[in-house]
Scaffold this motif. Structure first.
Motif, PDB file in Angstrom:
ATOM      1  N   PRO A  65      19.427-121.195  17.079  1.00  0.00           N
ATOM      2  CA  PRO A  65      19.102-119.877  17.609  1.00  0.00           C
ATOM      3  C   PRO A  65      19.005-119.937  19.133  1.00  0.00           C
ATOM      4  CG  PRO A  65      17.692-120.389  15.750  1.00  0.00           C
ATOM      5  CD  PRO A  65      18.438-121.650  16.108  1.00  0.00           C
ATOM      6  N   THR A  66      19.634-118.976  19.764  1.00  0.00           N
ATOM      7  CA  THR A  66      19.743-118.949  21.219  1.00  0.00           C
ATOM      8  C   THR A  66      19.468-117.539  21.723  1.00  0.00           C
ATOM      9  OG1 THR A  66      21.450-120.656  21.118  1.00  0.00           O
ATOM     10  CG2 THR A  66      21.367-119.345  23.129  1.00  0.00           C
ATOM     11  N   PHE A  67      18.762-117.455  22.824  1.00  0.00           N
ATOM     12  CA  PHE A  67      18.605-116.182  23.518  1.00  0.00           C
ATOM     13  C   PHE A  67      19.525-116.245  24.723  1.00  0.00           C
ATOM     14  CE2 PHE A  67      15.254-115.897  20.602  1.00  0.00           C
ATOM     15  CZ  PHE A  67      14.978-114.554  20.457  1.00  0.00           C
ATOM     16  N   TRP A  68      20.423-115.270  24.812  1.00  0.00           N
ATOM     17  CA  TRP A  68      21.541-115.304  25.742  1.00  0.00           C
ATOM     18  C   TRP A  68      21.614-114.020  26.562  1.00  0.00           C
ATOM     19  CZ3 TRP A  68      26.007-112.603  26.703  1.00  0.00           C
ATOM     20  CH2 TRP A  68      27.032-113.291  27.348  1.00  0.00           C
ATOM     21  N   LYS A  69      21.852-114.188  27.851  1.00  0.00           N
ATOM     22  CA  LYS A  69      22.137-113.054  28.745  1.00  0.00           C
ATOM     23  C   LYS A  69      23.010-113.606  29.875  1.00  0.00           C
ATOM     24  CE  LYS A  69      18.930-111.223  31.382  1.00  0.00           C
ATOM     25  NZ  LYS A  69      17.708-110.545  31.801  1.00  0.00           N
ATOM     26  N   LYS A  70      24.304-113.529  29.667  1.00  0.00           N
ATOM     27  CA  LYS A  70      25.306-114.086  30.574  1.00  0.00           C
ATOM     28  C   LYS A  70      25.339-115.612  30.543  1.00  0.00           C
ATOM     29  CE  LYS A  70      25.336-110.159  33.676  1.00  0.00           C
ATOM     30  NZ  LYS A  70      25.207-109.662  35.033  1.00  0.00           N
ATOM     31  N   HIS A  71      24.339-116.223  29.942  1.00  0.00           N
ATOM     32  CA  HIS A  71      24.276-117.669  29.731  1.00  0.00           C
ATOM     33  C   HIS A  71      23.161-117.938  28.720  1.00  0.00           C
ATOM     34  CE1 HIS A  71      20.608-117.772  32.149  1.00  0.00           C
ATOM     35  NE2 HIS A  71      21.249-117.035  33.049  1.00  0.00           N
ATOM     36  N   ASN A  72      23.118-119.135  28.187  1.00  0.00           N
ATOM     37  CA  ASN A  72      22.013-119.500  27.303  1.00  0.00           C
ATOM     38  C   ASN A  72      20.740-119.556  28.137  1.00  0.00           C
ATOM     39  OD1 ASN A  72      23.804-119.787  25.215  1.00  0.00           O
ATOM     40  ND2 ASN A  72      23.795-122.012  25.212  1.00  0.00           N
ATOM     41  N   ILE A  73      19.719-118.803  27.717  1.00  0.00           N
ATOM     42  CA  ILE A  73      18.440-118.828  28.425  1.00  0.00           C
ATOM     43  C   ILE A  73      17.539-119.899  27.826  1.00  0.00           C
ATOM     44  CG2 ILE A  73      16.374-117.517  29.032  1.00  0.00           C
ATOM     45  CD1 ILE A  73      18.134-114.958  28.755  1.00  0.00           C
ATOM     46  N   ILE A  74      17.433-119.885  26.497  1.00  0.00           N
ATOM     47  CA  ILE A  74      16.553-120.820  25.809  1.00  0.00           C
ATOM     48  C   ILE A  74      16.994-120.896  24.345  1.00  0.00           C
ATOM     49  CG2 ILE A  74      14.807-119.084  25.214  1.00  0.00           C
ATOM     50  CD1 ILE A  74      12.677-121.247  26.001  1.00  0.00           C
ATOM     51  N   GLN A  75      16.824-122.062  23.748  1.00  0.00           N
ATOM     52  CA  GLN A  75      17.209-122.279  22.364  1.00  0.00           C
ATOM     53  C   GLN A  75      16.048-122.914  21.608  1.00  0.00           C
ATOM     54  OE1 GLN A  75      20.739-124.543  23.841  1.00  0.00           O
ATOM     55  NE2 GLN A  75      21.784-123.435  22.211  1.00  0.00           N
ATOM     56  N   ALA A  77      15.134-124.911  17.501  1.00  0.00           N
ATOM     57  CA  ALA A  77      15.669-125.419  16.234  1.00  0.00           C
ATOM     58  C   ALA A  77      14.550-126.051  15.422  1.00  0.00           C
ATOM     59  CB  ALA A  77      16.764-126.458  16.510  1.00  0.00           C
ATOM     60  N   GLY A  78      14.620-125.866  14.115  1.00  0.00           N
ATOM     61  CA  GLY A  78      13.632-126.439  13.219  1.00  0.00           C
ATOM     62  C   GLY A  78      14.009-127.840  12.785  1.00  0.00           C
ATOM     63  N   PHE A  79      13.026-128.712  12.746  1.00  0.00           N
ATOM     64  CA  PHE A  79      13.198-130.083  12.276  1.00  0.00           C
ATOM     65  C   PHE A  79      12.116-130.386  11.245  1.00  0.00           C
ATOM     66  CE2 PHE A  79      15.167-129.894  16.419  1.00  0.00           C
ATOM     67  CZ  PHE A  79      16.393-130.489  16.173  1.00  0.00           C
ATOM     68  N   LYS A  80      12.092-131.582  10.760  1.00  0.00           N
ATOM     69  CA  LYS A  80      11.180-131.948   9.675  1.00  0.00           C
ATOM     70  C   LYS A  80       9.708-131.761  10.045  1.00  0.00           C
ATOM     71  CE  LYS A  80      10.481-135.574   6.271  1.00  0.00           C
ATOM     72  NZ  LYS A  80      10.966-136.861   5.789  1.00  0.00           N
ATOM     73  N   HIS A  81       9.295-132.177  11.245  1.00  0.00           N
ATOM     74  CA  HIS A  81       7.891-132.147  11.632  1.00  0.00           C
ATOM     75  C   HIS A  81       7.588-131.237  12.828  1.00  0.00           C
ATOM     76  CE1 HIS A  81       7.108-135.404   8.866  1.00  0.00           C
ATOM     77  NE2 HIS A  81       8.103-136.079   9.389  1.00  0.00           N
ATOM     78  N   HIS A  82       8.609-130.645  13.401  1.00  0.00           N
ATOM     79  CA  HIS A  82       8.399-129.840  14.602  1.00  0.00           C
ATOM     80  C   HIS A  82       9.547-128.861  14.821  1.00  0.00           C
ATOM     81  CE1 HIS A  82      11.169-132.930  16.093  1.00  0.00           C
ATOM     82  NE2 HIS A  82      11.518-132.030  17.009  1.00  0.00           N
ATOM     83  N   VAL A  83       9.326-127.944  15.751  1.00  0.00           N
ATOM     84  CA  VAL A  83      10.405-127.101  16.276  1.00  0.00           C
ATOM     85  C   VAL A  83      10.747-127.655  17.644  1.00  0.00           C
ATOM     86  CG1 VAL A  83      10.999-124.827  17.196  1.00  0.00           C
ATOM     87  CG2 VAL A  83       9.810-125.004  15.021  1.00  0.00           C
ATOM     88  N   GLY A  84      12.020-127.829  17.895  1.00  0.00           N
ATOM     89  CA  GLY A  84      12.476-128.205  19.226  1.00  0.00           C
ATOM     90  C   GLY A  84      12.738-126.935  20.017  1.00  0.00           C
ATOM     91  N   LEU A  85      12.132-126.842  21.186  1.00  0.00           N
ATOM     92  CA  LEU A  85      12.369-125.734  22.110  1.00  0.00           C
ATOM     93  C   LEU A  85      13.173-126.309  23.265  1.00  0.00           C
ATOM     94  CD1 LEU A  85      11.589-122.702  22.639  1.00  0.00           C
ATOM     95  CD2 LEU A  85       9.744-123.609  24.067  1.00  0.00           C
ATOM     96  N   TYR A  86      14.289-125.678  23.615  1.00  0.00           N
ATOM     97  CA  TYR A  86      15.220-126.229  24.597  1.00  0.00           C
ATOM     98  C   TYR A  86      15.384-125.291  25.792  1.00  0.00           C
ATOM     99  CZ  TYR A  86      16.047-129.168  20.621  1.00  0.00           C
ATOM    100  OH  TYR A  86      15.856-130.009  19.563  1.00  0.00           O
ATOM    101  N   PRO A  87      14.470-125.394  26.762  1.00  0.00           N
ATOM    102  CA  PRO A  87      14.572-124.559  27.958  1.00  0.00           C
ATOM    103  C   PRO A  87      15.337-125.233  29.099  1.00  0.00           C
ATOM    104  CG  PRO A  87      12.467-125.655  27.963  1.00  0.00           C
ATOM    105  CD  PRO A  87      13.185-126.085  26.695  1.00  0.00           C
TER     106      PRO A  87
END
Length: 136
Positions: A65-75, A77-87
């Motif tokens: 899942p990505t939030f996009w406005k002319k480029h990727n702003i932040i993504q 993803a769900g994993f086994k023990h955590h959510v990865g947040l990719y800023p």
């Protein structure tokens, strides 16, 4: 090497997190494909990002899942023990003081399921990424 017994794909790491088959096309599909106990956490993050970035478009990019406005702003993803947040690495550096209780790497933040969703922190990071143009 590890081979997924469901889809037959081969990975370097044992139990590598991945999608078997076709990647989801919509964020709602991505969340629905996760284990039930993870869906609520992902939906809270999605809600926080939607509120922080009302002009951004939701999409799937790099199977996340990505939030996009002319480029990727932040993504995220769900994993086994955590959510990865990719800023991105600049955001991790910028918010390093507020991220001390979380595991981080170059451009990622691990939000463990056994901790509450840090809505205010996610909001601040997302808005910073949007405002500065620093993105993953």
């Amino acid at each position: 090497m590890w081979t997924c017994p469901k889809c037959g794909r081969t990975f370097k790491r044992q139990e590598q997190s991945h999608y078997c088959g076709k990647a989801p096309e919509m964020v709602s599909d991505y969340i629905a494909a996760q284990p039930k106990q993870v869906q609520e956490y992902l939906n809270e993050i999605r809600k926080a990002l939607s509120a922080a970035l009302p002009e951004a478009e939701e999409r799937i990019s790099w199977s996340m899942p990505t939030f996009w406005k002319k480029h990727n702003i932040i993504q995220f993803a769900g994993f086994k023990h955590h959510v990865g947040l990719y800023p991105g690495p600049e955001a991790v550096r910028e918010f390093s003081e507020r991220l001390k209780e979380y595991k981080t790497s170059k451009g990622a933040i691990q939000l463990p399921y056994d901790m509450p969703v840090p809505v205010e922190l996610i909001t601040d990071i997302a808005r910073w990424c949007d405002r500065t143009g620093n993105h993953p």
